[in-house]
Design an enzyme around this catalytic site. Structure first.
Site, PDB file in Angstrom:
ATOM      1  CG  ASN A  13      -5.232   4.130  43.255  1.00 57.19           C
ATOM      2  OD1 ASN A  13      -5.388   3.029  42.735  1.00 57.19           O
ATOM      3  ND2 ASN A  13      -5.519   4.363  44.525  1.00 57.19           N
ATOM      4  CD1 TRP A  14      -6.705   4.838  36.520  1.00 55.15           C
ATOM      5  CD2 TRP A  14      -6.409   3.141  35.083  1.00 55.15           C
ATOM      6  NE1 TRP A  14      -6.414   5.374  35.289  1.00 55.15           N
ATOM      7  CE2 TRP A  14      -6.231   4.359  34.394  1.00 55.15           C
ATOM      8  CE3 TRP A  14      -6.275   1.940  34.388  1.00 55.15           C
ATOM      9  CZ2 TRP A  14      -5.935   4.403  33.023  1.00 55.15           C
ATOM     10  CZ3 TRP A  14      -5.971   1.984  33.032  1.00 55.15           C
ATOM     11  CH2 TRP A  14      -5.810   3.199  32.357  1.00 55.15           C
ATOM     12  CE  LYS A  15      -8.946   5.270  44.576  1.00 58.71           C
ATOM     13  NZ  LYS A  15      -9.618   6.023  45.598  1.00 58.71           N
ATOM     14  CG  HIS A  99      -5.089   3.643  48.786  1.00 55.91           C
ATOM     15  ND1 HIS A  99      -6.391   3.718  49.220  1.00 55.91           N
ATOM     16  CD2 HIS A  99      -4.924   4.664  47.911  1.00 55.91           C
ATOM     17  CE1 HIS A  99      -6.982   4.734  48.611  1.00 55.91           C
ATOM     18  NE2 HIS A  99      -6.120   5.325  47.814  1.00 55.91           N
ATOM     19  CD  GLU A 101      -9.949   3.519  48.138  1.00 53.75           C
ATOM     20  OE1 GLU A 101      -9.488   2.779  47.268  1.00 53.75           O
ATOM     21  OE2 GLU A 101     -10.355   4.680  47.902  1.00 53.75           O
ATOM     22  CD  GLU A 171      -3.850   8.922  48.385  1.00 57.76           C
ATOM     23  OE1 GLU A 171      -4.051   9.365  47.247  1.00 57.76           O
ATOM     24  OE2 GLU A 171      -4.277   7.818  48.753  1.00 57.76           O
ATOM     25  N   GLY A 177     -11.910  10.531  47.233  1.00 57.57           N
ATOM     26  CA  GLY A 177     -13.164  10.196  46.566  1.00 57.57           C
ATOM     27  C   GLY A 177     -14.357  10.995  47.056  1.00 57.57           C
ATOM     28  CB  SER A 217     -10.890  15.254  45.818  1.00 56.47           C
ATOM     29  OG  SER A 217     -11.758  14.274  46.379  1.00 56.47           O
TER      30      SER A 217
HETATM   31  P1  PGA Z   1      -9.402  10.332  44.503  1.00 53.01           P
HETATM   32  O1  PGA Z   1      -8.535   9.103  45.032  1.00 53.01           O
HETATM   33  O2  PGA Z   1      -8.502  11.149  43.611  1.00 53.01           O
HETATM   34  O3  PGA Z   1     -10.545   9.715  43.780  1.00 53.01           O
HETATM   35  O4  PGA Z   1      -9.815  11.114  45.710  1.00 53.01           O
HETATM   36  C1  PGA Z   1      -7.191   9.277  45.398  1.00 53.01           C
HETATM   37  C2  PGA Z   1      -6.640   7.975  45.902  1.00 53.01           C
HETATM   38  O5  PGA Z   1      -7.393   7.198  46.501  1.00 53.01           O
HETATM   39  O6  PGA Z   1      -5.458   7.686  45.716  1.00 53.01           O
END
Ligand code: PGA
Length: 256
Positions: A13-15, A99, A101, A171, A177, A217
């Site tokens: 997931n490159w966001k 997600h 976020e 998640e 993150g 993470s």
């Molecule tokens: P992360 O993000 O690996 O940087 O914790 C995972 C995600 O948000 O899908």
């Protein structure tokens, strides 16, 4: 992983990272590192404008390019939005939905997640549905209840015939993150719980065929242990997927 019953899927997931130029250099380096093993599927979920560039850059590889979001209506007056049909027309198969976020900062509710999941499935896409608890919810010991609610609302109105295309990502919000990872045992415990909820909704045969990823993470150091668990069928990887060396190492772990 349990390859007898379900696919192992590693998704980056490159966001909101990478430009089309960055993608070119990433793909050049990644191609020199990627293993030839074919045990797992690999997806890179990139931002909308980067989809064609990423498709070009990874054309001769077995990496599928996915999206990170989709609108819940097929078309209409929704400035700035992207429909499932537009993604499908580009040849995109996978899309991340719900997600944390987006749930936290863009106000996505369980109901909206459900509408997006149905829109994606109607257009023939494969949704990667994210569920997970916050730190406070974890401390209140309501993780399982919360995740049950997220799954049941995300899949409301989704028929058994569509479940072949559904992927879940567990998640935990506190692990995204932050560098804090759920232990392999905890990730597996929640994966098993997700499968039990699916079993109650769709029966044992469908439940055991659904891929349930862990995300939060995951990196080249902890991937092997996480993926060795029976109900961790892959990863949804943010930070570490931006580094070709780390992503290739995680894929190697999934191909063991
Ligand atoms: P992360 O993000 O690996 O940087 O914790 C995972 C995600 O948000 O899908």
């Amino acid at each position: 992983m349990n390859r007898k019953y379900r696919k192992t899927v590693i998704a980056g997931n490159w966001k909101m990272n990478m430009t089309s130029n960055d993608i070119k250099s990433f793909s050049t380096e990644f191609k020199t590192l990627a293993s030839r093993a074919r045990w797992c599927e690999i997806i890179l979920c990139v931002s909308f404008p980067n989809i064609p560039a990423a498709q070009r850059a990874f054309k001769d590889t077995r990496i599928a390019i996915g999206a990170q979001n989709v609108h819940h209506e097929p078309s209409g007056a929704y400035t700035g939005e992207v429909s499932a049909g537009m993604l499908a027309a580009l040849g995109v198969r996978y899309v991340i939905i719900g997600h944390s976020e987006r749930r936290n900062y863009c106000g996505e509710t369980d109901e909206l997640v459900n509408r997006k999941v149905r829109a994606a499935l109607d257009a023939g896409l494969y949704p990667i549905i994210c569920v997970g608890e916050t730190l406070i919810q974890r401390e209140m010991s309501i993780t399982d209840e919360l995740i049950t609610l997220q799954i049941k609302s995300a899949l409301s109105g989704v028929g058994a015939d569509k479940m072949r295309r559904v992927i879940f990502a567990y998640e935990p919000v506190w692990a995204i993150g932050t560098g804090m990872t759920a232990t392999a045992q905890e990730a597996n415990r929640v994966g098993t719980h997700i499968r039990a909820v699916l079993r109650g909704m769709y029966g044992a045969r469908i439940a055991r065929s659904v891929t349930i990823q862990y995300g939060g993470s995951m990196n080249e150091e902890n991937a092997g242990e996480l993926l060795s668990m029976p109900d961790v069928d892959g990863g949804l990887i943010g930070g570490a997927s931006l580094d070709p060396v780390k992503l290739a190492a995680i894929i190697d772990a999934a191909n063991q």
